[in-house]
Design a protein around this motif. Structure first.
Motif, PDB file in Angstrom:
ATOM      1  N   PHE A  58       0.837  -1.199   0.000  1.00 37.73           N
ATOM      2  CA  PHE A  58       0.000   0.000   0.000  1.00 37.73           C
ATOM      3  C   PHE A  58       0.874   1.253   0.000  1.00 37.73           C
ATOM      4  O   PHE A  58       0.614   2.215  -0.742  1.00 37.73           O
ATOM      5  CB  PHE A  58      -0.926   0.020   1.217  1.00 37.73           C
ATOM      6  CG  PHE A  58      -1.662   1.319   1.384  1.00 37.73           C
ATOM      7  CD1 PHE A  58      -2.813   1.574   0.661  1.00 37.73           C
ATOM      8  CD2 PHE A  58      -1.180   2.302   2.247  1.00 37.73           C
ATOM      9  CE1 PHE A  58      -3.486   2.787   0.789  1.00 37.73           C
ATOM     10  CE2 PHE A  58      -1.837   3.508   2.385  1.00 37.73           C
ATOM     11  CZ  PHE A  58      -2.998   3.758   1.656  1.00 37.73           C
ATOM     12  N   VAL A 128      -4.835  -1.398   7.625  1.00 38.84           N
ATOM     13  CA  VAL A 128      -4.955  -2.278   6.459  1.00 38.84           C
ATOM     14  C   VAL A 128      -5.231  -3.709   6.887  1.00 38.84           C
ATOM     15  O   VAL A 128      -4.614  -4.230   7.826  1.00 38.84           O
ATOM     16  CB  VAL A 128      -3.653  -2.242   5.616  1.00 38.84           C
ATOM     17  CG1 VAL A 128      -3.806  -3.086   4.346  1.00 38.84           C
ATOM     18  CG2 VAL A 128      -3.279  -0.817   5.262  1.00 38.84           C
ATOM     19  N   ASN A 156      -7.750  -4.548   1.672  1.00 38.21           N
ATOM     20  CA  ASN A 156      -6.818  -4.735   0.565  1.00 38.21           C
ATOM     21  C   ASN A 156      -7.080  -6.067  -0.160  1.00 38.21           C
ATOM     22  O   ASN A 156      -7.819  -6.928   0.316  1.00 38.21           O
ATOM     23  CB  ASN A 156      -5.387  -4.690   1.117  1.00 38.21           C
ATOM     24  CG  ASN A 156      -4.344  -4.540   0.036  1.00 38.21           C
ATOM     25  OD1 ASN A 156      -4.651  -4.137  -1.093  1.00 38.21           O
ATOM     26  ND2 ASN A 156      -3.104  -4.856   0.352  1.00 38.21           N
ATOM     27  N   SER A 205      -6.838  -2.674  -4.313  1.00 35.14           N
ATOM     28  CA  SER A 205      -5.820  -3.650  -4.682  1.00 35.14           C
ATOM     29  C   SER A 205      -4.563  -2.866  -4.985  1.00 35.14           C
ATOM     30  O   SER A 205      -4.564  -2.011  -5.884  1.00 35.14           O
ATOM     31  CB  SER A 205      -6.224  -4.463  -5.910  1.00 35.14           C
ATOM     32  OG  SER A 205      -5.092  -5.172  -6.416  1.00 35.14           O
ATOM     33  N   CYS A 206      -3.504  -3.131  -4.245  1.00 34.07           N
ATOM     34  CA  CYS A 206      -2.262  -2.388  -4.451  1.00 34.07           C
ATOM     35  C   CYS A 206      -1.605  -2.753  -5.774  1.00 34.07           C
ATOM     36  O   CYS A 206      -0.700  -2.042  -6.233  1.00 34.07           O
ATOM     37  CB  CYS A 206      -1.307  -2.651  -3.291  1.00 34.07           C
ATOM     38  SG  CYS A 206      -1.944  -1.994  -1.728  1.00 34.07           S
TER      39      CYS A 206
END
Length: 401
Positions: A58, A128, A156, A205-206
């Motif tokens: 992230f 997160v 996430n 979604s990183c």
């Protein structure tokens, strides 16, 4: 160029409060002090969560840095953060994202944890998770609330959930939007059960920073920050929406007159050398390129993240100001006696006689002002073209998959 822009009465009034002194050094010190005050603000963002939640990923996505970049936060499926580690933004060094030690272990104590990581120095917290929120998330959020700090929940790896749904879609018949709605509803339900009321949850979604709730997270953070901290964060954010680019343009436009005055007076201090004006303006143009993410380094980082070639991205930067302007060209633009300037020059001569006494004069100020205003228009358009290119490619890949 001059006919496209004017200097509004509001800007004239703002200038009047500064250009009252007749001493060049006093005015220059005041203008540069105003610019330095804005540029000297530090923003500390804390990112926490359990091991494997994607905290480091992230941080990299938020900074616009690929996981393999030398400046990236270390990522992995095991615990990689043993202490609080600061990661500065690559072009805004005073924006620091802190990767905090993982939570969720048997020894985790939210009260001592926050004290250990230095609760008070952070402007806000990002919490997160890659799964459902647990008791330790609720406990941590409550302690942050007691300290009167803001926090935001990140769910996430939602791309993983969508991929799993795609494999069983023929049985369940759920669309991607249905799955995301379910995830959001479950997260919010769990937080209410944990007595964390009115918490905002962002689905991310990183690996796909251009999609899902990343743009909404950006806008929320900006709305809830104030003053110079808001300005600092704004200019550091990757371009994920046209509205964000517009905000950057408007924020920078408010300081154009200050930068034009600073360039003009700096030249006067050293004897009226136009090269000094050009040097100051080129520094500002470089900062504008970085703000709109169209400088070479930003495009290289974006190419690494998106897997779109640097050459393709650079081809979207079509303006003169998106390139490296020679000093001589900047000098020529600033000193040009465009007939359309004359009315404004006369108006400024009457309104601000001090400027008329400066060696470089009102013409140089007007030329600098319009050069920077033109650059903001052009570079914001360059940034939007690059952004649309990235979003178009991401949409095309999503449809293929």
């Amino acid at each position: 160029m001059a006919s496209q822009f004017g200097i509004s009465e509001a800007v004239m009034n703002e200038m009047s409060t500064v250009l009252q002194s007749h001493k060049t050094m006093d005015v220059l010190a005041q203008v540069e002090g105003m610019l330095d005050q804005m540029n000297s603000v530090t923003l500390n963002i804390a990112v926490t969560g359990e091991s494997g939640s994607g905290k480091s990923a992230f941080i990299n996505a938020f900074r616009g840095v690929d996981d393999d970049d030398p400046e990236a936060a270390e990522t992995g499926i095991t615990t990689t953060t043993l202490g609080a580690a600061a990661y500065p933004h690559p072009t805004a060094q005073r924006v620091l994202l802190w990767d905090l030690p993982g939570i969720g272990t048997a020894s985790f104590n939210p009260e001592t944890y926050l004290e250990d990581v230095g609760l008070l120095k952070y402007d806000f917290f990002i919490i997160v998770t890659a799964d459902r929120f647990q008791e330790y998330h609720y406990a941590l959020a409550k302690c942050i609330m007691q300290a009167q700090k803001k926090f935001y929940f990140i769910r996430n790896k939602v791309d993983r959930d969508l991929e799993a749904n795609a494999r069983r879609r023929s049985q369940k018949g759920l669309s991607d939007d249905d799955v995301l709605d379910q995830i959001r509803a479950n997260c919010e339900k769990n937080l209410r059960m944990g007595q964390v009321e009115n918490a905002r949850v962002f689905l991310l979604s990183c690996f796909h920073p251009q999609g899902y709730d990343f743009p909404a997270l950006q806008m929320t953070l900006l709305e809830e920050l104030e003053g110079h901290k808001q300005h600092t964060l704004l200019l550091s954010l990757p371009n994920l929406s046209a509205s964000l680019i517009l905000q950057k343009k408007q924020a920078l436009a408010g300081d154009v007159w200050k930068r034009a005055v600073a360039a003009c007076l700096s030249s006067a201090v050293v004897g009226g050398n136009l090269c000094t004006v050009a040097s100051k303006l080129m520094d500002t143009l470089k900062s504008y390129q970085q703000a709109f993410c169209v400088d070479k380094e930003s495009l290289l980082r974006l190419a690494s993240i998106t897997h779109i070639s640097f050459q393709e991205l650079q081809s979207e930067v079509t303006s003169t100001f998106g390139k490296q302007l020679p000093t001589e060209e900047v000098e020529g633009i600033v000193s040009r006696t465009d007939p359309t300037y004359q009315l404004l020059v006369k108006k400024l001569d009457m309104r601000f006689p001090f400027l008329a006494t400066v060696a470089t004069g009102v013409i140089t100020f007007v030329g600098s002002y319009f050069l920077l205003s033109s650059a903001l228009n052009s570079l914001s358009e360059d940034g939007e073209r690059v952004m649309k290119k990235v979003l178009h490619e991401a949409f095309a890949k999503q449809n293929i998959n």
